[in-house]
Design an enzyme around this catalytic site. Structure first.
Site, mmCIF file in Angstrom:
data_model
loop_
_atom_site.group_PDB
_atom_site.id
_atom_site.type_symbol
_atom_site.label_atom_id
_atom_site.label_comp_id
_atom_site.label_asym_id
_atom_site.label_seq_id
_atom_site.Cartn_x
_atom_site.Cartn_y
_atom_site.Cartn_z
ATOM 1 C CG ASN A 162 72.074 11.044 100.645
ATOM 2 O OD1 ASN A 162 71.277 10.533 99.863
ATOM 3 N ND2 ASN A 162 73.240 10.465 100.905
ATOM 4 C CD GLN A 187 75.378 7.084 98.128
ATOM 5 O OE1 GLN A 187 74.818 8.130 98.451
ATOM 6 N NE2 GLN A 187 75.372 6.015 98.908
ATOM 7 C CG ASN A 216 77.755 2.280 96.922
ATOM 8 O OD1 ASN A 216 76.757 2.995 96.985
ATOM 9 N ND2 ASN A 216 77.712 1.035 96.466
ATOM 10 C CB CYS A 263 72.478 7.580 93.880
ATOM 11 S SG CYS A 263 72.845 8.608 95.321
ATOM 12 C CG ASN A 311 69.732 0.988 95.328
ATOM 13 O OD1 ASN A 311 68.510 0.946 95.367
ATOM 14 N ND2 ASN A 311 70.387 2.056 95.716
ATOM 15 C CG ASN A 319 71.000 0.537 100.065
ATOM 16 O OD1 ASN A 319 71.926 1.293 100.308
ATOM 17 N ND2 ASN A 319 70.725 0.119 98.832
ATOM 18 N NE ARG A 357 74.621 -1.754 97.234
ATOM 19 C CZ ARG A 357 74.274 -2.096 96.001
ATOM 20 N NH1 ARG A 357 74.191 -3.373 95.660
ATOM 21 N NH2 ARG A 357 73.958 -1.177 95.113
ATOM 22 N N GLY A 376 67.475 8.847 98.899
ATOM 23 C CA GLY A 376 66.287 8.833 98.072
ATOM 24 C C GLY A 376 65.784 7.435 97.780
#
EC number: 5.1.1.7
Length: 264
Positions: free
Chosen positions: A12, A45, A63, A72, A149, A182, A201, A210
């Site tokens: 990620n 991200q 994003n 994030c 989020n 998400n 998202r 995470g």
């Protein structure tokens, strides 16, 4: 000229910009240009480090499409590891738009972050109307959770069998989620282990996330499918999520890949 660091947590991946001296934030066009994996740097991200008034630093997240995100998790762990190595500290506090998050060195090269309490109230996730967040009226009976989020979590018998390329965007833009969401696809292996696939998202399919891992474990525990301490197997590796009384703690590895300068 914009100096940056490239980091990742289990694949990620992030661009991290240290703006503690300037307080500057990139505009949405710059973020989107840097996110392009063919013509830019490429990332899931982008995180900006800013001075923190009541914390060691403040983080702002974007994003890949240039939109803001209040949380994030893996980027928070990456930045926490960078700042702890920079200062020699074993723990610190990072302010985000969601909460002030505690981070600590978990030993063996691992970094642990408390992502805060999950949001279970429909209006704060947010959803478009008052609904039971444990059973949304959507095919597949997903769970709604907020981790700074919004999240929509589905439980399936075989996570690998689902066509996430089409399923993800169709649900990211569901009308029940005014800020988009998400999407997590969860296969329960045991009371302390799940397999997770992720549609983020504003980004798409990612190797790890995470906040999505935290939301998936919260949803599974609320349904009684797992306990509160769970190993989460994502395509990029494994995270440990521990939903405690003081918040959802996430532990895993981080990597600082390279430093660069954006000349766009």
């Amino acid at each position: 000229m914009l100096p940056f660091m490239k980091m990742h947590g289990l694949g990620n991946d992030f661009v991290v910009i240290d703006s503690r001296r300037t307080g500057a934030l990139p505009d949405a066009a710059t973020v989107a240009a840097m996110a392009d994996r063919h013509r830019g740097v490429g990332f899931d991200q982008l995180a900006v480090i800013l001075p923190g008034d009541n914390a060691d630093a403040r983080l702002v997240f974007y994003n890949a499409d240039g939109s803001f995100s209040a949380a994030c998790g893996n980027a928070t762990r990456c930045v926490a590891r960078h700042l702890m190595e920079e200062s020699g500290a074993r723990s610190l506090r990072l302010a985000t738009d969601h909460a002030v998050l505690a981070a600590e060195d978990a030993g063996q090269g691992l970094t642990r972050v408390n992502m805060g309490a999950p949001v279970l109230d429909w209006a704060k996730i947010p959803l478009a109307e008052d609904l039971d967040t444990l059973h949304l009226p959507i095919d597949g009976d997903p769970v709604a959770t907020g981790m700074g989020n919004p999240h929509m979590t589905f439980f399936v018998a075989d996570a690998a069998a689902l066509d996430l390329e089409s399923f993800g965007p169709a649900h990211e833009h569901h009308p029940l989620y005014p800020q988009r969401t998400n999407v997590e696809i969860v296969q329960v292996v045991s009371s302390d282990e799940i397999i997770l696939r992720i549609w983020e998202r504003g980004t798409g399919i990612t190797l790890a996330s995470g906040s999505c891992s935290c939301a998936a474990v919260v949803a599974a525990a609320r349904r009684g499918l797992t306990g509160r301490r769970v190993r989460v197997n994502v395509p990029g590796g494994m995270l440990e999520i521990d939903w405690r009384a003081d918040g959802v703690w996430m532990t895993g590895p981080t990597a600082h890949v390279f430093d660069g300068v954006w000349r766009g």
